[in-house]
Design an enzyme around this catalytic site. Structure first.
Site, PDB file in Angstrom:
ATOM      1  N   CYS A 266      18.576   0.154  17.156  1.00 53.33           N
ATOM      2  CA  CYS A 266      18.821   1.082  18.270  1.00 53.33           C
ATOM      3  C   CYS A 266      17.495   1.452  18.931  1.00 53.33           C
ATOM      4  O   CYS A 266      17.395   1.514  20.156  1.00 53.33           O
ATOM      5  CB  CYS A 266      19.440   2.386  17.773  1.00 53.33           C
TER       6      CYS A 266
ATOM      7  N   CYS B 292      26.104  -1.708  13.277  1.00 62.64           N
ATOM      8  CA  CYS B 292      25.715  -0.353  13.709  1.00 62.64           C
ATOM      9  C   CYS B 292      26.826   0.240  14.580  1.00 62.64           C
ATOM     10  O   CYS B 292      27.205   1.405  14.405  1.00 62.64           O
ATOM     11  CB  CYS B 292      24.392  -0.396  14.462  1.00 62.64           C
TER      12      CYS B 292
ATOM     13  N   ASP C 258       9.583  -7.606  -3.735  1.00 59.36           N
ATOM     14  CA  ASP C 258       8.415  -8.137  -3.025  1.00 59.36           C
ATOM     15  C   ASP C 258       8.267  -9.605  -3.405  1.00 59.36           C
ATOM     16  O   ASP C 258       8.652  -9.995  -4.501  1.00 59.36           O
ATOM     17  CB  ASP C 258       7.140  -7.371  -3.408  1.00 59.36           C
TER      18      ASP C 258
ATOM     19  N   CYS D 234      -7.015  -9.868  10.368  1.00 59.60           N
ATOM     20  CA  CYS D 234      -6.040  -9.130   9.561  1.00 59.60           C
ATOM     21  C   CYS D 234      -5.941  -7.703  10.067  1.00 59.60           C
ATOM     22  O   CYS D 234      -6.813  -7.220  10.771  1.00 59.60           O
ATOM     23  CB  CYS D 234      -6.407  -9.147   8.081  1.00 59.60           C
TER      24      CYS D 234
ATOM     25  N   GLY E 187       0.798  -1.228   0.000  1.00 56.50           N
ATOM     26  CA  GLY E 187       0.000   0.000   0.000  1.00 56.50           C
ATOM     27  C   GLY E 187       0.828   1.274   0.000  1.00 56.50           C
ATOM     28  O   GLY E 187       0.422   2.283  -0.570  1.00 56.50           O
TER      29      GLY E 187
ATOM     30  N   CYS F 221      19.781   3.430  14.378  1.00 59.02           N
ATOM     31  CA  CYS F 221      19.380   2.430  13.383  1.00 59.02           C
ATOM     32  C   CYS F 221      18.085   1.786  13.860  1.00 59.02           C
ATOM     33  O   CYS F 221      17.591   2.116  14.940  1.00 59.02           O
ATOM     34  CB  CYS F 221      20.484   1.407  13.137  1.00 59.02           C
TER      35      CYS F 221
ATOM     36  N   CYS G  43      23.749  -0.545  21.097  1.00 61.89           N
ATOM     37  CA  CYS G  43      22.908  -1.219  20.099  1.00 61.89           C
ATOM     38  C   CYS G  43      23.329  -2.680  19.944  1.00 61.89           C
ATOM     39  O   CYS G  43      24.515  -3.011  19.994  1.00 61.89           O
ATOM     40  CB  CYS G  43      23.035  -0.505  18.760  1.00 61.89           C
TER      41      CYS G  43
ATOM     42  N   LYS H  20       3.431  -8.855  -7.357  1.00 63.42           N
ATOM     43  CA  LYS H  20       3.331  -7.396  -7.192  1.00 63.42           C
ATOM     44  C   LYS H  20       4.418  -6.679  -7.980  1.00 63.42           C
ATOM     45  O   LYS H  20       4.191  -5.611  -8.538  1.00 63.42           O
ATOM     46  CB  LYS H  20       3.410  -7.028  -5.707  1.00 63.42           C
TER      47      LYS H  20
ATOM     48  N   ASN I 178       6.406  -5.758   8.293  1.00 65.10           N
ATOM     49  CA  ASN I 178       6.731  -6.631   9.429  1.00 65.10           C
ATOM     50  C   ASN I 178       8.148  -6.363   9.943  1.00 65.10           C
ATOM     51  O   ASN I 178       9.006  -5.826   9.245  1.00 65.10           O
ATOM     52  CB  ASN I 178       6.558  -8.110   9.047  1.00 65.10           C
TER      53      ASN I 178
END
Ligand SMILES: [Zn+2]
Length: 426
Positions: free
Chosen positions: A244, A323, A116, A265, A95, A241, A318, A139, A199
């Site tokens: 972090c 990092c 994707d 969902c 989206g 990052c 971190c 996609k 995610n």
């Protein structure tokens, strides 16, 4: 399609010849005519525009870049055509990512890398970009189909894969390192990575790759209840990052895994996703074309139309080893960076324009001094009807919030961030 129609014409001709009763031939001729009409329709097809060699500022209806090149004339962008040199990788063509890809394509970006693993579903039609006839296409393929029609000048690379798998991660990193588009470019083969995934694992994969490669990236996210979101600029070693300080807008609230259950969902709205994609690409354009202020973090709470901003320093504790290495590099390079910055400021001071910007323009557009408007805002706060109070601070005051305290240690930084994000989510 054209071949099938030709075969059909051939079959009809054979049928006509084999008919013993000539009175039936008229209906065959009718069918033939319809097939011929279909053939000519197929041949004409949708008109695709030709590639444009140089971006022109010429104001004619046939120039796809006239409105963009006008940004130079308006004094916003110094050299808009530079956009053709840039490569942007977009991870997650959902989206937010699909809309961001369309915006960059329409802006004439040089090269887009799209990642994707998912397919287009009817359940995606509440958002922008994908169309019902693209259901079941990947996609990335559906995006390439639409984007190449919109602007054939953009080089599109489609990677249908999951970057959180071992093999996917390796392909992801090597595709970012590929410099065939601009061999002389310093660093990686891309100028910016945009994370538009939904995610935590995928964000951590992008974070890992960018920390390892010292690659600047921008993160984006929309909450599971569809009414808030954020964008964030991440410069390895210089800013926090993702490991972090993961933005709580994404990490808090409903556990992602509970959303994976059958029949459950996350909610999504084309409005919130469109706003977040717009903010993300606006920040991208400012970053690439060097105009305005690039936001380090910008939140969006649609219920209150509240846009908090803040800066996040890297966390010296971190958990991400790459990092910590980038943080060391950043500290080591600081003296040289300060010298370069000082030289730049001094050089710019010598270039102060002697005449006012836009003193003469053919549209009779004048720039209004808005310092008076601030005064009006302050005055109007006194004139609210009795019994009414302002719920939110003005934009200027809201921006002062994160910097109102003395420079923070990293722990205080995170506490402060946590408090602000909790307020945003409440
Ligand atoms: Zn970190």
């Amino acid at each position: 399609m054209e071949v099938e129609l030709k075969e059909m014409l051939h079959d009809l001709e054979s049928l006509k010849q084999s008919l013993p009763d000539p009175s039936h031939r008229a209906s065959i001729d009718k069918l033939r005519l319809r097939v011929e009409q279909l053939t000519s329709l197929e041949k004409s097809g949708p008109a695709r525009r030709l590639k444009v060699k140089d971006m022109s500022a010429e104001v004619v209806d046939s120039n796809p870049y006239s409105r963009l090149m006008a940004l130079q004339r308006m004094g916003i962008v110094e050299n808009y055509e530079r956009i053709r040199e840039f490569s942007v990788a977009i991870v997650g063509i959902g989206g937010v990512g699909s809309v961001a890809a369309e915006m960059l394509t329409r802006c004439g970006i040089g090269r887009l890398l799209l990642y994707d693993y998912d397919k287009v579903e009817l359940a995606n039609m509440n958002r922008l970009f994908f169309r019902p006839e693209q259901v079941n296409m990947t996609k990335t393929d559906a995006a390439v189909q639409t984007l190449s029609d919109i602007n054939p000048d953009v080089i599109l690379e489609s990677y249908t894969m999951n970057i959180t798998t071992v093999q996917g991660f390796e392909t992801f990193v090597s595709s970012l390192k590929n410099k065939s588009f601009r061999p002389n470019k310093e660093g990686s083969g891309v100028d910016l990575v945009l994370s538009c995934v939904d995610n935590y694992e995928a964000r951590m994969a992008v974070n890992q790759a960018c920390n390892e490669m010292n690659q600047t990236w921008m993160e984006s996210g929309v909450s599971e209840d569809a009414v808030s979101g954020h964008i964030q600029l991440l410069i390895p070693g210089e800013t926090a990052c993702f490991a972090c300080a993961p933005p709580l807008v994404v990490a808090s609230g409903i556990d992602e895994r509970t959303l994976k259950r059958e029949g459950v969902c996350a909610a999504s709205l084309p409005t919130t996703m469109g706003v977040v994609a717009g903010l993300l690409v606006q920040n991208t354009l400012k970053f690439l074309l060097n105009f305005g202020q690039v936001s380090p973090y910008l939140g969006y709470n649609s219920l209150k139309d509240y846009f908090p901003t803040m800066e996040m320093k890297p966390n010296p504790q971190c958990s991400n080893v790459a990092c910590l290495e980038r943080q060391k590099d950043y500290i080591v390079a600081k003296p040289a960076r300060d010298v370069a910055l000082k030289a730049k400021v001094e050089a710019e001071a010598l270039l102060v324009p002697e005449c006012p910007l836009h003193a003469d323009n053919e549209w009779s557009i004048s720039v209004v001094d808005d310092s008076g408007l601030d005064g009006m805002d302050a005055a109007s706060s006194d004139t609210l009807p009795e019994g009414l109070v302002r719920e939110l601070p003005s934009a200027d005051k809201a921006q002062e919030l994160p910097t109102s305290e003395a420079p923070l240690t990293s722990n205080d930084d995170l506490e402060d961030l946590r408090r602000q994000l909790e307020a945003l989510n409440s």
